[in-house]
Each structure stands twice: as structure tokens, then as C-alpha cells.
Scaffold this motif. Structure first.
Motif, PDB file in Angstrom:
ATOM      1  N   LEU A 185      24.254  15.295  -3.158  1.00 44.91           N
ATOM      2  CA  LEU A 185      24.479  15.991  -1.898  1.00 44.91           C
ATOM      3  C   LEU A 185      23.804  15.213  -0.774  1.00 44.91           C
ATOM      4  CD1 LEU A 185      23.700  19.699  -2.886  1.00 44.91           C
ATOM      5  CD2 LEU A 185      25.928  18.800  -2.252  1.00 44.91           C
ATOM      6  N   PRO A 186      24.313  15.363   0.468  1.00 46.44           N
ATOM      7  CA  PRO A 186      23.568  14.787   1.591  1.00 46.44           C
ATOM      8  C   PRO A 186      22.208  15.475   1.696  1.00 46.44           C
ATOM      9  CG  PRO A 186      25.365  16.194   2.366  1.00 46.44           C
ATOM     10  CD  PRO A 186      25.548  16.029   0.903  1.00 46.44           C
ATOM     11  N   GLY A 187      21.238  14.769   2.247  1.00 47.33           N
ATOM     12  CA  GLY A 187      19.878  15.281   2.282  1.00 47.33           C
ATOM     13  C   GLY A 187      19.755  16.670   2.865  1.00 47.33           C
ATOM     14  N   TRP A 188      20.506  16.967   3.956  1.00 44.51           N
ATOM     15  CA  TRP A 188      20.351  18.268   4.605  1.00 44.51           C
ATOM     16  C   TRP A 188      20.809  19.414   3.714  1.00 44.51           C
ATOM     17  CZ3 TRP A 188      24.493  21.490   5.191  1.00 44.51           C
ATOM     18  CH2 TRP A 188      25.771  20.917   5.132  1.00 44.51           C
ATOM     19  N   ALA A 189      21.761  19.144   2.795  1.00 44.31           N
ATOM     20  CA  ALA A 189      22.311  20.209   1.960  1.00 44.31           C
ATOM     21  C   ALA A 189      21.599  20.345   0.621  1.00 44.31           C
ATOM     22  CB  ALA A 189      23.804  19.960   1.711  1.00 44.31           C
ATOM     23  N   ALA A 236      36.799  19.060   7.292  1.00 44.34           N
ATOM     24  CA  ALA A 236      37.280  18.599   5.987  1.00 44.34           C
ATOM     25  C   ALA A 236      36.205  18.869   4.941  1.00 44.34           C
ATOM     26  CB  ALA A 236      37.629  17.119   6.040  1.00 44.34           C
ATOM     27  N   GLY A 237      36.096  20.127   4.521  1.00 45.48           N
ATOM     28  CA  GLY A 237      35.124  20.519   3.516  1.00 45.48           C
ATOM     29  C   GLY A 237      33.836  21.025   4.126  1.00 45.48           C
ATOM     30  N   ALA A 238      33.099  21.793   3.324  1.00 49.02           N
ATOM     31  CA  ALA A 238      31.872  22.408   3.814  1.00 49.02           C
ATOM     32  C   ALA A 238      30.818  21.369   4.180  1.00 49.02           C
ATOM     33  CB  ALA A 238      31.327  23.364   2.756  1.00 49.02           C
ATOM     34  N   LEU A 239      30.813  20.207   3.524  1.00 47.24           N
ATOM     35  CA  LEU A 239      29.788  19.206   3.802  1.00 47.24           C
ATOM     36  C   LEU A 239      29.977  18.518   5.149  1.00 47.24           C
ATOM     37  CD1 LEU A 239      29.143  17.494   0.346  1.00 47.24           C
ATOM     38  CD2 LEU A 239      27.910  19.359   1.449  1.00 47.24           C
ATOM     39  N   ALA A 240      31.120  18.764   5.805  1.00 47.91           N
ATOM     40  CA  ALA A 240      31.298  18.247   7.161  1.00 47.91           C
ATOM     41  C   ALA A 240      30.610  19.147   8.187  1.00 47.91           C
ATOM     42  CB  ALA A 240      32.786  18.119   7.494  1.00 47.91           C
ATOM     43  N   LEU A 241      30.244  20.340   7.765  1.00 47.15           N
ATOM     44  CA  LEU A 241      29.593  21.297   8.658  1.00 47.15           C
ATOM     45  C   LEU A 241      28.106  21.356   8.348  1.00 47.15           C
ATOM     46  CD1 LEU A 241      32.169  24.217   8.522  1.00 47.15           C
ATOM     47  CD2 LEU A 241      31.602  22.851  10.540  1.00 47.15           C
ATOM     48  N   GLY A 242      27.323  20.587   9.053  1.00 43.71           N
ATOM     49  CA  GLY A 242      25.885  20.581   8.833  1.00 43.71           C
ATOM     50  C   GLY A 242      25.158  21.096  10.052  1.00 43.71           C
ATOM     51  N   GLY A 243      23.851  20.859  10.071  1.00 51.22           N
ATOM     52  CA  GLY A 243      23.038  21.334  11.181  1.00 51.22           C
ATOM     53  C   GLY A 243      23.459  20.759  12.518  1.00 51.22           C
ATOM     54  N   ARG A 244      23.940  19.511  12.528  1.00 51.23           N
ATOM     55  CA  ARG A 244      24.358  18.907  13.791  1.00 51.23           C
ATOM     56  C   ARG A 244      25.537  19.664  14.393  1.00 51.23           C
ATOM     57  NH1 ARG A 244      23.435  14.541  10.356  1.00 51.23           N
ATOM     58  NH2 ARG A 244      21.696  13.195  10.944  1.00 51.23           N
ATOM     59  N   ALA A 245      26.493  20.059  13.540  1.00 48.67           N
ATOM     60  CA  ALA A 245      27.652  20.801  14.043  1.00 48.67           C
ATOM     61  C   ALA A 245      27.215  22.143  14.619  1.00 48.67           C
ATOM     62  CB  ALA A 245      28.668  21.003  12.922  1.00 48.67           C
ATOM     63  N   VAL A 246      26.278  22.804  13.953  1.00 53.73           N
ATOM     64  CA  VAL A 246      25.786  24.092  14.450  1.00 53.73           C
ATOM     65  C   VAL A 246      25.086  23.904  15.795  1.00 53.73           C
ATOM     66  CG1 VAL A 246      24.197  26.000  14.000  1.00 53.73           C
ATOM     67  CG2 VAL A 246      25.598  25.072  12.140  1.00 53.73           C
ATOM     68  N   VAL A 303      25.602   6.434   1.981  1.00 55.00           N
ATOM     69  CA  VAL A 303      25.258   7.489   2.932  1.00 55.00           C
ATOM     70  C   VAL A 303      26.407   8.483   3.001  1.00 55.00           C
ATOM     71  CG1 VAL A 303      23.747   6.048   4.344  1.00 55.00           C
ATOM     72  CG2 VAL A 303      26.196   6.183   4.882  1.00 55.00           C
ATOM     73  N   HIS A 304      26.079   9.668   3.437  1.00 53.20           N
ATOM     74  CA  HIS A 304      27.101  10.686   3.701  1.00 53.20           C
ATOM     75  C   HIS A 304      27.317  10.713   5.213  1.00 53.20           C
ATOM     76  CE1 HIS A 304      28.677  14.804   4.397  1.00 53.20           C
ATOM     77  NE2 HIS A 304      29.321  14.547   3.276  1.00 53.20           N
ATOM     78  N   ARG A 305      28.508  10.291   5.640  1.00 57.13           N
ATOM     79  CA  ARG A 305      28.786  10.178   7.066  1.00 57.13           C
ATOM     80  C   ARG A 305      29.748  11.271   7.518  1.00 57.13           C
ATOM     81  NH1 ARG A 305      30.820   4.871   7.906  1.00 57.13           N
ATOM     82  NH2 ARG A 305      28.650   4.265   7.675  1.00 57.13           N
ATOM     83  N   GLY A 354      27.100  11.904  12.554  1.00 59.90           N
ATOM     84  CA  GLY A 354      25.968  12.154  11.667  1.00 59.90           C
ATOM     85  C   GLY A 354      26.010  11.270  10.443  1.00 59.90           C
ATOM     86  N   GLU A 355      24.832  10.971   9.916  1.00 52.71           N
ATOM     87  CA  GLU A 355      24.739  10.149   8.714  1.00 52.71           C
ATOM     88  C   GLU A 355      23.458  10.526   7.977  1.00 52.71           C
ATOM     89  OE1 GLU A 355      26.428   6.011   8.798  1.00 52.71           O
ATOM     90  OE2 GLU A 355      24.322   5.514   8.459  1.00 52.71           O
ATOM     91  N   ASP A 356      23.595  10.832   6.677  1.00 48.12           N
ATOM     92  CA  ASP A 356      22.450  11.294   5.900  1.00 48.12           C
ATOM     93  C   ASP A 356      22.359  10.541   4.581  1.00 48.12           C
ATOM     94  OD1 ASP A 356      21.317  13.933   7.224  1.00 48.12           O
ATOM     95  OD2 ASP A 356      23.496  14.027   7.414  1.00 48.12           O
ATOM     96  N   PRO A 357      21.140  10.314   4.091  1.00 45.52           N
ATOM     97  CA  PRO A 357      20.983   9.722   2.759  1.00 45.52           C
ATOM     98  C   PRO A 357      21.433  10.708   1.692  1.00 45.52           C
ATOM     99  CG  PRO A 357      18.868  10.472   3.584  1.00 45.52           C
ATOM    100  CD  PRO A 357      19.851  10.640   4.706  1.00 45.52           C
TER     101      PRO A 357
END
Length: 310
Positions: free
Chosen positions: A257-261, A106-116, A284-286, A179-182
Motif C-alpha cells: 500500500l502507499p505509505g498514507w494508506a 480510479a480506485g480508492a487509492l487515488a483518494l488520499g489526504g491530498r485530495a481531501v 512509488v505510488h503516484r 502526489g507521490e508516496d513510497p
């Protein structure tokens, strides 16, 4: 409650689906167009359901649920989702290759380093797995898991740390935190607040923001958290967070943005944009991963790898 569930499970799901569409659209004719039925067939479906229950479910002028109809709607979504999931699970066992993995995000922000990293685990354990990623909206992800079009889904949202993500019609599906990011606020490097160690949304309520719901935190979430207007400086209807960084650097609007992005992507000159932590309100961005209960094969490996990485 048990008796109510038994009564509802005895109903024809086609009648329930028709009733739900009429209630959602507030129109028999609009529901007929949506479902591909005649208007008279839609009326007959609703009448048959009302006769079966012995209560009126919809007021006719205007078309809106009665108190009994509203209560039935509370049950209808989860029941239809469970039926679709059961059908999909049976078909999947018979037809789906065990090494297929179709993921809806559901959107690009759902695909982060954890998904990879989870996909790396899938590749290591099932090297011949055929993996497909699809960007969809949250409702399509939930529907896709329930009807078998997707093997796993990733949904994301901005919430308080103790709040769940709002996932309507996800009853019967497995939902696990992945996952959860500030949150970080992107500012041009020359912005007066760029040197702060943390920012409060209240200090930025009158600033102009980028409206980029598929590539940054949706402004609706920020407005809900503070009740502030957060005026729009520019709208971006793409899914590339790198473009958001470029627009923020050029002064077209702030973005969260979430911290990773926040520090990733985009051809942004060094030092032209600053990411400052959001400290109040605490948001948080969960990301959560959805599967059918007891997923098998590559879907199980993917979900377990995500949960283990939290």
C-alpha cells in the motif's frame, strides 16, 4: 506530420470510431453489436474509410490491422478524444453551473489526504459548490473528462520514480502530478520479516499475496517490476484498504500500500499487522489529476490545490 494531421482531421469521426472498434474487437459483427449498427453498416464504414485513404486498413481473415491500419490507430484515439473534449467544452460553457465539481477517481487509492485537503480548499473558496465523487476505472475517468461527464479525474498507479503513469487516450487533456508516496508492505506481526527496517520484493516472491487491485497495489505492477509470480493467497474485490489490513493481519496474504494508506482504516487489533518500507526495487505510488485544458470554476481550484500540495 502536419499534412497527415490535416488529412485525418478531414475524416468523418464516425468512420474512425467504427474502424477503431473493429480493430479492437477483431470482428465486424462484434463491433456492430457494440456500436448498435448493422454488420453491413460497419462494413460500409470501414470500406468508405479505406476508399477515402486509398489503402487497405484491415485484413479480413483474420480481421486485424494492416501496417497502414496500425499507424492510423495510433492517431485515432487522440483524435477522437480531442473531438469529444472540444464538444464537451462547448457544452460545458453553455450549460454547466460554475460551482459544479464531479470527480472521477480510479480506485480508492487515488483518494488520499491530498485530495481531501484540495476539497477543503474548494469548499472554502466556493462554499455552495455541489461536489460528487465517483469510483471508476482509469479508462472511464479519461473518457469522462473528454466527454464532459467529469470535471476532474484522479488516476493512480505504481511506477518507478522516473516513469509516467500509462494513460492511453489522454491526449489533449491536462495531466498534473498530484502526489507521490513510497510503498509499504503489510505483514502479520508474527511474520519472520516483520522486524526488518526495509524489504526487497525478491525476498517475498514466493510468499502468498492478497489480490486486491482496487484496495492495494495491483499484483500486476509487482510482477512487472520483478518478473516474479507472487502467488495469490486470497482475492478481494472491494475498495476498502481497511479490509486489506484485516486480511493481512489474519495471515491471508501480504499486500503493498502507499505509505498514507498502510496505517489507516479497518478494525485491526493493535500490534497485529506491521507496515515495512519497500526498498527494492524503488517504486512509488503516484496520483495524477486530469482536467480539460484550462479548467474553470471549482475544477480549476481543485486541480491547483492538488498541484500545490505535492
Amino acid at each position: 506530420m502536419v499534412a497527415t494531421s490535416v488529412i485525418l482531421m478531414d475524416m468523418d469521426p464516425h468512420l474512425l470510431r467504427t474502424f477503431a472498434e473493429v480493430a479492437r474487437l477483431g470482428s465486424f459483427s462484434a463491433a456492430a453489436r457494440e456500436l448498435g449498427y448493422t454488420q453491413s453498416a460497419v462494413s460500409q464504414h470501414v470500406a468508405a474509410l479505406e476508399a477515402d485513404l486509398g489503402v487497405e486498413l484491415l485484413g479480413r481473415r483474420p480481421v486485424s490491422p494492416t501496417e497502414a491500419g496500425a499507424r492510423l490507430l495510433d492517431h485515432t484515439g487522440p483524435l477522437l478524444a480531442r473531438l469529444a473534449a472540444a464538444r464537451a467544452d462547448v457544452v460545458r460553457v453553455a450549460r454547466t453551473p460554475p460551482d459544479r465539481l464531479v470527480i472521477g477517481a480510479a480506485g480508492a487509492l487515488a483518494l488520499g489526504g491530498r485530495a481531501v485537503r484540495a476539497l477543503d480548499v474548494v469548499r472554502a473558496r466556493t462554499p455552495r459548490a455541489e461536489v460528487e465523487l465517483r469510483l471508476l476505472d482509469p479508462a472511464q475517468v479519461v473518457r469522462g473528462i473528454a466527454d464532459g461527464a467529469l470535471d476532474a479525474g484522479l488516476v493512480a498507479g505504481t511506477v518507478a520514480p522516473t516513469d509516467p503513469l500509462p494513460l492511453p487516450d489522454a491526449a489533449g487533456l491536462s495531466v498534473v502530478r498530484a502526489g507521490e508516496d513510497p510503498l509499504m508492505v503489510l505483514l502479520p506481526a508474527d511474520h519472520p520479516l516483520a522486524g526488518r527496517g526495509g524489504l526487497r520484493l525478491a525476498d517475498l516472491a514466493d510468499a502468498r499475496w492478497l489480490d486486491a487491485p482496487d484496495a492495494a497495489v495491483d499484483l500486476a505492477a509487482l510482477r512487472a517490476a520483478t518478473g516474479s509470480p507472487f502467488p495469490v493467497g486470497m482475492r478481494y474485490r472491494g475498495a476498502d484498504s481497511g479490509v486489506v489490513r484485516q486480511l493481512a493481519a489474519a495471515g491471508h496474504g501480504l499486500a503493498a500500500l502507499p505509505g498514507w494508506a498502510a496505517g489507516w482504516g479497518g478494525d485491526v487489533p493493535a500490534g497485529s499487522v506491521v507496515a515495512v518500507p519497500l526498498v527494492a526495487p524503488r517504486l512509488v505510488h503516484r496520483v495524477e489529476v486530469l482536467t480539460r485544458p484550462e479548467p474553470a470554476g471549482a475544477a480549476r481550484i481543485f486541480a491547483e490545490a492538488l498541484a500545490a500540495d505535492v
